[in-house]
Motif scaffolding. Structure first.
Motif, PDB file in Angstrom:
ATOM      1  N   ARG A  16      14.565  29.440  -7.967  1.00 40.41           N
ATOM      2  CA  ARG A  16      13.619  30.137  -8.849  1.00 40.41           C
ATOM      3  C   ARG A  16      13.926  29.763 -10.295  1.00 40.41           C
ATOM      4  O   ARG A  16      14.428  30.586 -11.058  1.00 40.41           O
ATOM      5  CB  ARG A  16      13.736  31.644  -8.663  1.00 40.41           C
ATOM      6  CG  ARG A  16      13.329  32.130  -7.292  1.00 40.41           C
ATOM      7  CD  ARG A  16      13.531  33.644  -7.202  1.00 40.41           C
ATOM      8  NE  ARG A  16      13.084  34.152  -5.922  1.00 40.41           N
ATOM      9  CZ  ARG A  16      13.876  34.356  -4.887  1.00 40.41           C
ATOM     10  NH1 ARG A  16      15.157  34.089  -4.967  1.00 40.41           N
ATOM     11  NH2 ARG A  16      13.388  34.840  -3.762  1.00 40.41           N
ATOM     12  N   PRO A  17      13.611  28.523 -10.677  1.00 40.32           N
ATOM     13  CA  PRO A  17      13.935  28.108 -12.051  1.00 40.32           C
ATOM     14  C   PRO A  17      13.132  28.904 -13.083  1.00 40.32           C
ATOM     15  O   PRO A  17      11.918  29.032 -12.970  1.00 40.32           O
ATOM     16  CB  PRO A  17      13.561  26.626 -12.082  1.00 40.32           C
ATOM     17  CG  PRO A  17      12.636  26.428 -10.939  1.00 40.32           C
ATOM     18  CD  PRO A  17      12.955  27.480  -9.924  1.00 40.32           C
ATOM     19  N   ARG A  18      13.814  29.469 -14.038  1.00 38.84           N
ATOM     20  CA  ARG A  18      13.168  30.289 -15.071  1.00 38.84           C
ATOM     21  C   ARG A  18      12.449  29.448 -16.112  1.00 38.84           C
ATOM     22  O   ARG A  18      11.576  29.949 -16.815  1.00 38.84           O
ATOM     23  CB  ARG A  18      14.211  31.169 -15.761  1.00 38.84           C
ATOM     24  CG  ARG A  18      14.905  32.110 -14.815  1.00 38.84           C
ATOM     25  CD  ARG A  18      14.341  33.467 -14.980  1.00 38.84           C
ATOM     26  NE  ARG A  18      15.026  34.383 -14.061  1.00 38.84           N
ATOM     27  CZ  ARG A  18      14.409  35.361 -13.476  1.00 38.84           C
ATOM     28  NH1 ARG A  18      13.151  35.574 -13.690  1.00 38.84           N
ATOM     29  NH2 ARG A  18      15.058  36.149 -12.660  1.00 38.84           N
ATOM     30  N   ASP A  19      12.821  28.178 -16.238  1.00 40.05           N
ATOM     31  CA  ASP A  19      12.221  27.341 -17.278  1.00 40.05           C
ATOM     32  C   ASP A  19      10.996  26.566 -16.790  1.00 40.05           C
ATOM     33  O   ASP A  19      10.388  25.826 -17.552  1.00 40.05           O
ATOM     34  CB  ASP A  19      13.255  26.369 -17.842  1.00 40.05           C
ATOM     35  CG  ASP A  19      13.818  25.428 -16.784  1.00 40.05           C
ATOM     36  OD1 ASP A  19      13.728  25.743 -15.573  1.00 40.05           O
ATOM     37  OD2 ASP A  19      14.360  24.378 -17.168  1.00 40.05           O
ATOM     38  N   LEU A  20      10.612  26.741 -15.541  1.00 41.17           N
ATOM     39  CA  LEU A  20       9.450  26.036 -14.991  1.00 41.17           C
ATOM     40  C   LEU A  20       8.184  26.831 -15.279  1.00 41.17           C
ATOM     41  O   LEU A  20       8.097  28.020 -14.969  1.00 41.17           O
ATOM     42  CB  LEU A  20       9.623  25.866 -13.482  1.00 41.17           C
ATOM     43  CG  LEU A  20       8.516  25.113 -12.762  1.00 41.17           C
ATOM     44  CD1 LEU A  20       8.424  23.678 -13.263  1.00 41.17           C
ATOM     45  CD2 LEU A  20       8.756  25.140 -11.270  1.00 41.17           C
ATOM     46  N   ARG A  21       7.214  26.201 -15.887  1.00 40.69           N
ATOM     47  CA  ARG A  21       5.947  26.858 -16.208  1.00 40.69           C
ATOM     48  C   ARG A  21       4.834  26.215 -15.399  1.00 40.69           C
ATOM     49  O   ARG A  21       4.757  25.004 -15.268  1.00 40.69           O
ATOM     50  CB  ARG A  21       5.620  26.715 -17.696  1.00 40.69           C
ATOM     51  CG  ARG A  21       6.643  27.359 -18.585  1.00 40.69           C
ATOM     52  CD  ARG A  21       6.519  28.864 -18.513  1.00 40.69           C
ATOM     53  NE  ARG A  21       7.511  29.486 -19.365  1.00 40.69           N
ATOM     54  CZ  ARG A  21       8.322  30.448 -18.958  1.00 40.69           C
ATOM     55  NH1 ARG A  21       8.253  30.898 -17.744  1.00 40.69           N
ATOM     56  NH2 ARG A  21       9.193  30.973 -19.776  1.00 40.69           N
TER      57      ARG A  21
END
Length: 63
Positions: free
Chosen positions: A43-48
């Protein structure tokens, strides 16, 4: 996490039983089954991701 932003290997999808039949949140159920089955969940937080804001579905309902 939402289904529109979800990627799952076909082998993991099949091994976990695919999408279950709940009325909603089947994407969450598949992720939970994947994690319980020993598959890595990221669950990468920096992926938009950009998704449509449309309110009407493009596809016919199969349920």
């Amino acid at each position: 996490m939402h289904g529109a932003n979800l990627g799952v290997r076909a082998s993991a999808h099949l091994a976990c039983g695919g999408f279950p039949e709940p009325a909603s949140a089947e994407d969450h159920a598949l992720v939970a089954a994947s994690a319980a089955g020993g598959y890595r969940v990221s669950r990468p937080r920096d992926l938009r991701v950009a998704t449509s804001a449309r309110r009407a579905s493009r596809a016919e309902s199969v349920r």
